[in-house]
Design a protein around this motif. Structure first.
Motif, short mmCIF file in Angstrom:
data_model
loop_
_atom_site.label_atom_id
_atom_site.label_comp_id
_atom_site.label_asym_id
_atom_site.label_seq_id
_atom_site.Cartn_x
_atom_site.Cartn_y
_atom_site.Cartn_z
N SER A 122 13.53 85.98 -59.68
CA SER A 122 13.60 87.36 -59.19
C SER A 122 12.25 87.87 -58.68
O SER A 122 11.79 88.94 -59.07
N ILE A 123 11.63 87.12 -57.82
CA ILE A 123 10.39 87.54 -57.18
C ILE A 123 10.79 88.39 -55.97
O ILE A 123 11.70 88.04 -55.24
N ASP A 124 10.10 89.50 -55.77
CA ASP A 124 10.42 90.39 -54.66
C ASP A 124 9.84 89.91 -53.34
O ASP A 124 10.43 90.11 -52.28
N GLN A 125 8.66 89.29 -53.41
CA GLN A 125 8.00 88.88 -52.17
C GLN A 125 7.07 87.71 -52.44
O GLN A 125 6.48 87.60 -53.52
N VAL A 126 6.93 86.84 -51.44
CA VAL A 126 6.01 85.71 -51.47
C VAL A 126 5.13 85.86 -50.24
O VAL A 126 5.64 85.90 -49.11
N ARG A 127 3.80 85.99 -50.45
CA ARG A 127 2.92 86.23 -49.31
C ARG A 127 1.47 85.92 -49.65
O ARG A 127 1.11 85.76 -50.80
N ASP A 128 0.64 85.89 -48.57
CA ASP A 128 -0.79 85.73 -48.79
C ASP A 128 -1.46 87.11 -48.74
O ASP A 128 -0.78 88.13 -48.59
N HIS A 129 -2.78 87.14 -48.87
CA HIS A 129 -3.50 88.42 -48.91
C HIS A 129 -3.43 89.19 -47.59
O HIS A 129 -3.62 90.39 -47.56
N GLN A 130 -3.16 88.49 -46.48
CA GLN A 130 -3.02 89.16 -45.19
C GLN A 130 -1.56 89.58 -44.93
O GLN A 130 -1.22 89.96 -43.81
#
Length: 183
Positions: A122-130
């Motif tokens: 149940s992760i809402d988002q997967v992203r890098d710092h940008q």
């Protein structure tokens, strides 16, 4: 409802904490802490102060009583109440801390596509710092310690910027533990 949650959580702490541990338990009911009421803001400030300075348990107990948050110690010195109440405040800030427990998070490791990861946990988002995000089919190198952080009120798995593999595909990797632990 709160008494049942408190009882269940207290039994859990007694079962999983080592004898020398000094855990605290804080239970806050979000509808009782509306934005602009002052109570929520005081808890957030307490959490931020706890990261910068040494506080005393009496301060935590007074604030909990004034804001309607259940607070109890389950160890010898009762100092665990400080961390428990600070955690409530930091969580209410919407942008501080990491998720140690989340259904499925401890069962995943290795390489996985972003789509599969989001299906399993149940992760809402997967992203890098940008704020770049992998597409559903792109591979993420998860490693053996996957812990999302709380950002903007959401569970976000932070990634390093992608690298291009020899086949021209983007490959992602979770940020190191040291980065996650600073949230």
């Amino acid at each position: 409802m709160v008494p049942a949650v408190v009882e269940l959580a207290a039994r859990f702490l007694e079962r999983v904490c080592p004898p020398a541990a000094d855990p605290g338990l804080a239970v806050a009911v979000l509808p009782d802490l509306p934005e602009g009421s002052g109570r929520r803001e005081r808890l957030v400030e307490f959490g931020r102060r706890a990261k910068r300075e040494v506080l005393v348990t009496a301060t935590a107990r007074t604030l909990a009583a004034e804001t309607g948050v259940h607070l109890s110690g389950h160890g010898g010195t009762q100092d665990g109440v400080l961390g428990a109440l600070a955690a409530v405040g930091l969580h209410l800030s919407g942008g501080d801390g990491l998720f140690l427990f989340m259904p499925g998070i401890r069962e995943i490791s290795g390489d996985m596509t972003a789509g599969r990861l989001l299906d399993l946990v149940s992760i809402d988002q997967v992203r890098d710092h940008q704020r770049q995000e992998p597409t559903a089919g792109e591979l993420i190198e998860l490693g053996d310690w996957v812990r999302p952080v709380l950002l903007d009120g959401r569970a976000v798995l932070l990634l390093e910027p992608p690298v291009i593999d020899p086949d021209g595909r983007r490959r992602w990797r979770t940020v190191p533990r040291s980065v996650v632990k600073n949230y």
